[in-house]
Scaffold this motif. Structure first.
Motif, PDB file in Angstrom:
ATOM      1  N   GLU A   1      33.742  58.507  16.861  1.00 44.46           N
ATOM      2  CA  GLU A   1      34.261  58.206  18.198  1.00 44.46           C
ATOM      3  C   GLU A   1      34.940  56.832  18.222  1.00 44.46           C
ATOM      4  OE1 GLU A   1      32.765  58.542  22.789  1.00 44.46           O
ATOM      5  OE2 GLU A   1      31.305  57.900  21.292  1.00 44.46           O
ATOM      6  N   ASP A   2      34.307  55.844  17.604  1.00 42.78           N
ATOM      7  CA  ASP A   2      34.912  54.504  17.533  1.00 42.78           C
ATOM      8  C   ASP A   2      36.244  54.542  16.790  1.00 42.78           C
ATOM      9  OD1 ASP A   2      32.777  53.470  18.930  1.00 42.78           O
ATOM     10  OD2 ASP A   2      31.768  52.644  17.150  1.00 42.78           O
ATOM     11  N   ASN A   3      36.309  55.313  15.704  1.00 47.35           N
ATOM     12  CA  ASN A   3      37.556  55.445  14.946  1.00 47.35           C
ATOM     13  C   ASN A   3      38.649  56.092  15.788  1.00 47.35           C
ATOM     14  OD1 ASN A   3      36.462  54.279  12.659  1.00 47.35           O
ATOM     15  ND2 ASN A   3      35.960  56.232  11.702  1.00 47.35           N
ATOM     16  N   LYS A   4      38.296  57.109  16.553  1.00 50.91           N
ATOM     17  CA  LYS A   4      39.284  57.777  17.415  1.00 50.91           C
ATOM     18  C   LYS A   4      39.798  56.827  18.497  1.00 50.91           C
ATOM     19  CE  LYS A   4      38.014  62.571  16.751  1.00 50.91           C
ATOM     20  NZ  LYS A   4      39.293  62.952  16.175  1.00 50.91           N
ATOM     21  N   ILE A   5      38.914  56.022  19.060  1.00 53.16           N
ATOM     22  CA  ILE A   5      39.323  55.046  20.078  1.00 53.16           C
ATOM     23  C   ILE A   5      40.251  54.005  19.459  1.00 53.16           C
ATOM     24  CG2 ILE A   5      38.481  53.179  21.557  1.00 53.16           C
ATOM     25  CD1 ILE A   5      35.977  54.957  22.074  1.00 53.16           C
ATOM     26  N   ALA A   6      39.913  53.533  18.261  1.00 50.07           N
ATOM     27  CA  ALA A   6      40.750  52.542  17.577  1.00 50.07           C
ATOM     28  C   ALA A   6      42.117  53.128  17.242  1.00 50.07           C
ATOM     29  CB  ALA A   6      40.055  52.055  16.314  1.00 50.07           C
ATOM     30  N   GLN A   7      42.157  54.380  16.787  1.00 50.87           N
ATOM     31  CA  GLN A   7      43.430  55.034  16.481  1.00 50.87           C
ATOM     32  C   GLN A   7      44.272  55.190  17.737  1.00 50.87           C
ATOM     33  OE1 GLN A   7      42.469  58.763  14.599  1.00 50.87           O
ATOM     34  NE2 GLN A   7      43.283  58.049  12.634  1.00 50.87           N
ATOM     35  N   LYS A   8      43.631  55.564  18.825  1.00 46.58           N
ATOM     36  CA  LYS A   8      44.354  55.772  20.074  1.00 46.58           C
ATOM     37  C   LYS A   8      44.950  54.462  20.574  1.00 46.58           C
ATOM     38  CE  LYS A   8      43.889  57.827  24.638  1.00 46.58           C
ATOM     39  NZ  LYS A   8      42.987  58.455  25.593  1.00 46.58           N
ATOM     40  N   SER A   9      44.184  53.378  20.514  1.00 42.74           N
ATOM     41  CA  SER A   9      44.709  52.090  20.982  1.00 42.74           C
ATOM     42  C   SER A   9      45.794  51.589  20.044  1.00 42.74           C
ATOM     43  CB  SER A   9      43.600  51.066  21.136  1.00 42.74           C
ATOM     44  OG  SER A   9      43.039  50.756  19.887  1.00 42.74           O
ATOM     45  N   SER A  10      45.649  51.846  18.755  1.00 46.03           N
ATOM     46  CA  SER A  10      46.678  51.451  17.791  1.00 46.03           C
ATOM     47  C   SER A  10      47.955  52.240  18.043  1.00 46.03           C
ATOM     48  CB  SER A  10      46.187  51.705  16.372  1.00 46.03           C
ATOM     49  OG  SER A  10      47.224  51.498  15.455  1.00 46.03           O
ATOM     50  N   TYR A  11      47.832  53.521  18.315  1.00 49.60           N
ATOM     51  CA  TYR A  11      48.998  54.367  18.604  1.00 49.60           C
ATOM     52  C   TYR A  11      49.672  53.912  19.890  1.00 49.60           C
ATOM     53  CZ  TYR A  11      51.786  58.398  19.864  1.00 49.60           C
ATOM     54  OH  TYR A  11      52.817  59.220  20.235  1.00 49.60           O
ATOM     55  N   THR A  12      48.892  53.555  20.890  1.00 54.15           N
ATOM     56  CA  THR A  12      49.450  53.101  22.161  1.00 54.15           C
ATOM     57  C   THR A  12      50.231  51.812  21.968  1.00 54.15           C
ATOM     58  OG1 THR A  12      47.613  54.102  23.357  1.00 54.15           O
ATOM     59  CG2 THR A  12      48.879  52.452  24.535  1.00 54.15           C
ATOM     60  N   LEU A  13      49.714  50.895  21.179  1.00 52.54           N
ATOM     61  CA  LEU A  13      50.408  49.626  20.951  1.00 52.54           C
ATOM     62  C   LEU A  13      51.721  49.839  20.223  1.00 52.54           C
ATOM     63  CD1 LEU A  13      47.465  47.278  19.909  1.00 52.54           C
ATOM     64  CD2 LEU A  13      48.709  47.291  22.075  1.00 52.54           C
ATOM     65  N   THR A  14      51.751  50.710  19.234  1.00 50.51           N
ATOM     66  CA  THR A  14      52.980  50.922  18.479  1.00 50.51           C
ATOM     67  C   THR A  14      53.967  51.783  19.244  1.00 50.51           C
ATOM     68  OG1 THR A  14      52.017  52.805  17.309  1.00 50.51           O
ATOM     69  CG2 THR A  14      51.894  50.650  16.224  1.00 50.51           C
ATOM     70  N   SER A  15      53.506  52.625  20.143  1.00 53.73           N
ATOM     71  CA  SER A  15      54.427  53.497  20.863  1.00 53.73           C
ATOM     72  C   SER A  15      55.104  52.781  22.027  1.00 53.73           C
ATOM     73  CB  SER A  15      53.692  54.734  21.379  1.00 53.73           C
ATOM     74  OG  SER A  15      52.750  54.370  22.360  1.00 53.73           O
ATOM     75  N   GLU A  16      54.649  51.575  22.370  1.00 56.51           N
ATOM     76  CA  GLU A  16      55.264  50.845  23.468  1.00 56.51           C
ATOM     77  C   GLU A  16      56.484  50.044  23.046  1.00 56.51           C
ATOM     78  OE1 GLU A  16      52.146  48.552  25.168  1.00 56.51           O
ATOM     79  OE2 GLU A  16      51.188  50.266  26.090  1.00 56.51           O
TER      80      GLU A  16
ATOM     81  N   ASP B   1      21.088  60.504  11.754  1.00 52.64           N
ATOM     82  CA  ASP B   1      22.299  60.300  10.954  1.00 52.64           C
ATOM     83  C   ASP B   1      23.512  60.948  11.612  1.00 52.64           C
ATOM     84  OD1 ASP B   1      21.003  58.835   9.009  1.00 52.64           O
ATOM     85  OD2 ASP B   1      20.653  60.566   7.699  1.00 52.64           O
ATOM     86  N   LEU B   2      23.320  62.126  12.182  1.00 51.96           N
ATOM     87  CA  LEU B   2      24.413  62.807  12.874  1.00 51.96           C
ATOM     88  C   LEU B   2      24.904  61.986  14.061  1.00 51.96           C
ATOM     89  CD1 LEU B   2      26.246  65.253  13.297  1.00 51.96           C
ATOM     90  CD2 LEU B   2      24.394  66.287  14.628  1.00 51.96           C
ATOM     91  N   ILE B   3      23.991  61.419  14.810  1.00 49.31           N
ATOM     92  CA  ILE B   3      24.361  60.589  15.960  1.00 49.31           C
ATOM     93  C   ILE B   3      25.134  59.360  15.507  1.00 49.31           C
ATOM     94  CG2 ILE B   3      23.430  59.125  17.808  1.00 49.31           C
ATOM     95  CD1 ILE B   3      21.164  61.256  18.084  1.00 49.31           C
ATOM     96  N   VAL B   4      24.680  58.733  14.429  1.00 50.92           N
ATOM     97  CA  VAL B   4      25.390  57.562  13.895  1.00 50.92           C
ATOM     98  C   VAL B   4      26.800  57.954  13.484  1.00 50.92           C
ATOM     99  CG1 VAL B   4      25.458  55.929  11.973  1.00 50.92           C
ATOM    100  CG2 VAL B   4      23.320  56.299  13.213  1.00 50.92           C
ATOM    101  N   ARG B   5      26.956  59.058  12.775  1.00 59.20           N
ATOM    102  CA  ARG B   5      28.278  59.506  12.326  1.00 59.20           C
ATOM    103  C   ARG B   5      29.177  59.879  13.506  1.00 59.20           C
ATOM    104  NH1 ARG B   5      28.881  60.518   6.667  1.00 59.20           N
ATOM    105  NH2 ARG B   5      26.897  60.198   5.633  1.00 59.20           N
ATOM    106  N   LEU B   6      28.597  60.480  14.522  1.00 57.35           N
ATOM    107  CA  LEU B   6      29.374  60.810  15.725  1.00 57.35           C
ATOM    108  C   LEU B   6      29.883  59.549  16.411  1.00 57.35           C
ATOM    109  CD1 LEU B   6      27.229  63.702  17.206  1.00 57.35           C
ATOM    110  CD2 LEU B   6      29.589  63.878  16.409  1.00 57.35           C
ATOM    111  N   ARG B   7      29.041  58.539  16.491  1.00 58.37           N
ATOM    112  CA  ARG B   7      29.460  57.273  17.102  1.00 58.37           C
ATOM    113  C   ARG B   7      30.559  56.600  16.286  1.00 58.37           C
ATOM    114  NH1 ARG B   7      23.561  55.066  19.029  1.00 58.37           N
ATOM    115  NH2 ARG B   7      23.460  56.322  20.914  1.00 58.37           N
ATOM    116  N   ILE B   8      30.428  56.631  14.966  1.00 58.40           N
ATOM    117  CA  ILE B   8      31.451  56.041  14.103  1.00 58.40           C
ATOM    118  C   ILE B   8      32.777  56.783  14.288  1.00 58.40           C
ATOM    119  CG2 ILE B   8      32.166  55.767  11.691  1.00 58.40           C
ATOM    120  CD1 ILE B   8      29.162  55.227  11.054  1.00 58.40           C
TER     121      ILE B   8
END
Length: 83
Positions: free
Chosen positions: A36-51, A27-34
């Motif tokens: 991580e995916d959320n952080k990647i999505a936030q980062k790409s969303s931030y990059t798109l809006t900051s351009e 369960d911990l591994i699943v939550r860590l992956r989720i």
């Protein structure tokens, strides 16, 4: 294991520390992956809006003439807007 997470994961580390129900390693591994995916999505969303950029073109007026009067006002005596 929680202490080894990077500083950017502070919210997730606090969540795990204060969680009352125990979880399995799987369960911990699943939550860590989720997370991580959320952080990647936030980062790409931030990059798109900051351009985005604001563009200012010089030489255009803001709808007023050089005398500072509104563009629908006529100069001279009286205000014959209809004439």
């Amino acid at each position: 294991m929680i202490k080894k997470l990077p500083p950017s994961w502070v919210d997730f580390k606090n969540y795990l520390k204060h969680k009352r129900k125990e979880m399995s390693i799987e369960d911990l591994i699943v939550r860590l992956r989720i997370e991580e995916d959320n952080k990647i999505a936030q980062k790409s969303s931030y990059t798109l809006t900051s351009e985005k950029a604001n563009v200012v073109e010089h030489g255009q007026t803001s709808g007023k003439n050089k005398s500072g009067k509104g563009k629908f006002q006529k100069e001279g005596k009286g205000s014959n807007l209809g004439a």
